[in-house]
Design an enzyme around this catalytic site. Structure first.
Site, PDB file in Angstrom:
ATOM      1  CB  ALA A 117       2.543 -12.055  -7.572  1.00  0.00           C
ATOM      2  CB  ALA A 118      -1.469 -11.160  -3.179  1.00  0.00           C
ATOM      3  N   GLY A 119       0.829  -9.046  -3.139  1.00  0.00           N
ATOM      4  CA  GLY A 119       1.339  -7.740  -2.741  1.00  0.00           C
ATOM      5  C   GLY A 119       1.924  -6.969  -3.906  1.00  0.00           C
ATOM      6  CG  ASP A 120       5.230  -8.470  -5.904  1.00  0.00           C
ATOM      7  OD1 ASP A 120       5.671  -7.722  -5.018  1.00  0.00           O
ATOM      8  OD2 ASP A 120       5.692  -9.602  -6.134  1.00  0.00           O
TER       9      ASP A 120
ATOM     10  CB  SER B 199      -1.208 -14.249 -10.629  1.00  0.00           C
ATOM     11  OG  SER B 199      -0.398 -13.285  -9.976  1.00  0.00           O
TER      12      SER B 199
END
Length: 292
Positions: free
Chosen positions: A243-246, A285
């Protein structure tokens, strides 16, 4: 702070950790299994809410346990759920995720009720003049095209990667692709700041006002009216990049809604994403302000 509306998907993520990705036709014995709340729209809405945003989420879920658990979770995060509809026939969205030993992932999504998020759900929205709207591409493209007509503060995270008509770009406030999505949209393989600038100029030539290309561990590149710059990311030990981009997009829209300038907003988003990759899960996260 301006209100933030996130329009997008809600999924339940089923995650398996494994030392490496399987080859076609190969069966691997994986490691730990996790069940997480996910979906790009939901991830971004939760990330924005945890970082202090006044968030309204527009989505569609199934009449099932996954859908009910998702809506309950959004409510606990303080998200306005009044525009989440329930589909009587389609199941809630699900995603099957494999995470390898380096924290990289592969994802397969079954859209379910997300595919029924209709244009009518957009036409019913009462968007305020200073309201930021954030959306992705896990819901029907027609719904995204309707959003383009209804707001001049639309931030499009073009994920998952797909071809888009030029009408999406003309006058678009902001687009936030990663390297893979940028290559699909522009034909430019992004490997460094120079190639990122080349790709961003192509998107700007189509009518996009602000282009942010996320570059993973390298940070993010920005091109806007009269200026461009790189924002480096802090070095961290990545555990799960799901989910880094989110989280980046959720944090970005919060900073913009607070009135921060674009340089500070991107730096804030990069820091938030860097925290997210050190944790397992999608929504789980997403950091809170105290984590930053």
């Amino acid at each position: 702070m301006s209100r933030i509306t996130v329009v997008g998907s809600s999924n339940t993520d089923m995650v398996v950790k494994t030392p490496r990705f399987p080859q076609p036709g190969e069966t691997l014995l994986g490691g730990e299994f996790f069940l997480f709340a996910g979906g790009k729209g939901a991830n971004q809405a939760v990330a924005a809410a945890r970082l202090g945003g006044q968030v309204r989420f527009v989505a569609r879920v199934g009449d099932d346990v996954f859908g009910r658990q998702a809506v309950e979770g959004f409510g606990r995060e303080g998200i306005d759920c009044s525009h989440i509809s329930v589909d009587p026939k389609l199941a809630s969205g699900t995603a099957l995720i494999t995470v390898n030993g380096e924290g990289e992932n592969t994802i397969v999504v079954a859209s379910g009720a997300n595919a029924a998020l209709s244009v009518e759900s957009i036409t019913k929205l009462d968007l305020e003049e200073d309201e930021y709207v954030l959306t992705q591409l896990e819901t029907p493209l027609e719904t995204v095209l309707e959003l383009v007509k209804h707001t001049d503060r639309l931030i499009l995270n073009p994920a998952p990667a797909t071809d888009l008509p030029d009408t999406v770009f003309d006058g678009l406030f902001m687009i936030t692709p990663n390297e893979t999505e940028t290559q699909l949209l522009t034909g430019v393989r992004v490997t460094d700041e120079t190639s990122a600038a080349q790709a961003a100029e192509l998107l700007q030539s189509k009518g996009v006002q602000h282009v942010i290309i996320t570059l993973g561990a390298a940070g993010a590149f920005y091109l806007g009216p009269g200026t461009s710059f790189m924002t480096p990311a802090p070095r961290v030990a990545a555990v799960d990049t799901t989910a880094a981009g989110d989280v980046f997009n959720g944090a970005l829209v919060v900073a913009l809604a607070r009135g921060e300038d674009i340089r500070d907003a991107i730096a804030f988003a990069v820091r938030a994403a860097s925290v997210a990759v050190t944790r397992m899960g999608a929504q789980d996260s997403a950091p809170r302000l105290s984590d930053l």
